[in-house]
Design a protein around this motif. Sequence first.
Motif, short mmCIF file in Angstrom:
data_model
loop_
_atom_site.label_atom_id
_atom_site.label_comp_id
_atom_site.label_asym_id
_atom_site.label_seq_id
_atom_site.Cartn_x
_atom_site.Cartn_y
_atom_site.Cartn_z
N SER A 107 0.66 -1.24 0.11
CA SER A 107 -0.16 0.11 -0.09
C SER A 107 0.83 1.37 -0.01
N LEU A 108 2.32 1.22 0.35
CA LEU A 108 2.89 2.13 0.16
C LEU A 108 4.05 2.59 -1.08
N GLY A 109 3.47 1.41 -1.85
CA GLY A 109 4.32 1.44 -3.13
C GLY A 109 5.46 0.82 -3.38
N PHE A 110 5.83 -0.04 -2.45
CA PHE A 110 7.18 -0.84 -2.56
C PHE A 110 6.87 -1.86 -3.45
N GLU A 111 7.90 -2.20 -4.19
CA GLU A 111 7.75 -3.23 -5.14
C GLU A 111 8.89 -4.39 -4.80
N PRO A 112 8.45 -5.66 -5.08
CA PRO A 112 9.44 -6.71 -4.93
C PRO A 112 10.63 -6.43 -5.51
N SER A 113 11.70 -7.14 -4.94
CA SER A 113 13.14 -6.79 -5.59
C SER A 113 13.55 -7.82 -6.59
N SER A 114 14.38 -7.40 -7.84
CA SER A 114 14.52 -7.95 -8.64
C SER A 114 15.96 -8.68 -8.68
N ASP A 115 16.62 -8.69 -7.28
CA ASP A 115 17.89 -9.34 -7.08
C ASP A 115 17.75 -10.91 -7.08
N PRO A 116 18.24 -11.61 -8.24
CA PRO A 116 17.94 -12.82 -8.32
C PRO A 116 18.90 -13.69 -7.43
N ASP A 117 19.65 -12.93 -6.26
CA ASP A 117 20.43 -13.96 -5.31
C ASP A 117 19.55 -14.11 -4.07
N LEU A 118 18.62 -13.24 -3.93
CA LEU A 118 17.51 -13.23 -2.85
C LEU A 118 16.50 -14.55 -3.27
N PRO A 119 16.21 -15.41 -2.09
CA PRO A 119 15.13 -16.51 -2.34
C PRO A 119 13.88 -15.64 -2.48
N ASP A 120 13.03 -16.42 -2.98
CA ASP A 120 11.53 -15.79 -3.32
C ASP A 120 10.99 -14.96 -2.48
N TRP A 121 10.84 -15.73 -1.21
CA TRP A 121 10.18 -15.24 0.02
C TRP A 121 10.92 -13.95 0.58
N ALA A 122 12.22 -13.68 0.26
CA ALA A 122 12.67 -12.78 0.87
C ALA A 122 12.77 -11.36 0.10
N LYS A 123 12.36 -11.59 -1.24
CA LYS A 123 12.32 -10.56 -2.40
C LYS A 123 11.25 -9.39 -1.79
N PHE A 124 10.60 -9.67 -0.99
CA PHE A 124 9.55 -8.83 -0.43
C PHE A 124 9.35 -8.83 1.20
N THR A 125 10.58 -8.78 1.64
CA THR A 125 10.48 -8.81 3.31
C THR A 125 11.57 -7.75 3.64
N PRO A 126 11.19 -6.94 4.52
CA PRO A 126 12.09 -5.67 4.77
C PRO A 126 13.47 -5.82 4.86
#
Length: 480
Positions: free
Chosen positions: A185-204
Amino acid sequence: MDTINVLFATAEAAPFAKVGGLGDVSGALPPALRNLADGALDIRIIMPFHAAVKKHNPPHRLIGKFTFEANGRAIETELFVSEISGVPVYLLDNESINHDSPVYHGDWFLDGMKYGTFSLALLEAARYLDWKIDLLHANDWHAALSVYALKTIYAIDPFFTGIKTILSVHNLPFNGWGSQEAMSSLGFEPSSDPDLPDWAKFTPLPLGISAADQVIAVSPNYAREIMTPEYGCGIEEYLRKHAEKVTGILNGIDETLWDPATDSAIASNFTIEKIEEKSRNKLDLQKALGFEVNPDIPMLTTVSRLSHQKGIPSIFKALPSLIDLPWQFVLLGTGDPELERQASEISALHSDRIACILKYDDVIARMLYASGDIFLMPSLYEPCGLSQMFAMRYGNLPVATSTGGLADSILDFSVDPKKATGFLYDEKNETGLEQSLRIALRVYEDKNEWPIMRRNAMNAHFSWQISASKYLDIYRKLLA
Ligand code: GLC
């Protein structure tokens, strides 16, 4: 060299707000850095204007109000300024921070909104102040999104170009999971960093770690541990792959505030030279608790949040197996209701030698550090830990798990009895604790060995100056 401008972002800073060790560190490290750099560093703290800060009520003034947009939503923010030990402290308030709120709501949407808007507002505050920062030093998941926002939402904003970023990790398992709805709701979008596991791509916290130029764990040993499956909370592979930007610096303590020679909370002040005075504190405590008053009985103490991280259940399980040996035990702390219940149960059962004081009280804490002979710290993991440092300074030798900052700050008896400052054990359960405590109780009886260890512990130095100089080196390297 020009002055380095550093914005230090944190959820807590003592004495304004302190839930745990993060508060101690945030209240002490920036002033230590400022003093050390001697004018070459303009470091300022920024934190939410919580109810706790309001209650502490330091002198503060409103600097101004500004509004910024996040995902089409206008966020009206108030910016106040106060001070801790000569370091300016900016206090932010908005609808989601809402300065009547607890430091942590424990409700993921509310905390996500509080710290999500805080992370954006702290950048907007720099803009509002027209203060060009060289370095953003963010702490834990609560401020991690500010680092991520700099590399994403604000990536092409000319005001923020060239800022270097550091993320300090005080406790990896607390990663902000659950704030996803707020983040969207604040406009953050998931990370595109391929080294992060999927769940971590949208975890602070992982987002901050991936975006930061430098990641600093609060002890060298914890920096190594978080690269293993046991402590890595699912991002160990990421951390291993990016090991060149991960380092560890042991926290310090304020040795003037924690000094048994001058501490006004304790009845009998003492030093290594006047160590006889220490046992008067124990006698007072024994009297107050209705225990047998006898200087020879070893006093075991624990000052801790009652949580599983701290390994509290292993204390309640280990002590009954040692019931044939002479000792007394006092615990101070609050936390998990089930652990509080177990604490009350065990102290009711052995009221002649066990007392559990279920509150947090700084004066009693200091009395326990001063009265105790042996300090129990059976943590399952401990990024740094500060209590073992306080305990050692007060001649109270830790029996602790060999993990994180405990292993970095305590020198184990079995390695070198002549230099040792405490007792470390590997098996993180009641058996490990029981065996280690048995060794400590045996050494306690030794009229030669114990005083040597106690002297070593009291002489161990953990001042902030040592840590601050390591931080300053990193600041300078990043900006070079
Ligand atoms: C967290 C960690 C603790 C550390 C503190 C300050 O509370 O659990 O080990 O000492 O942060 O860095």
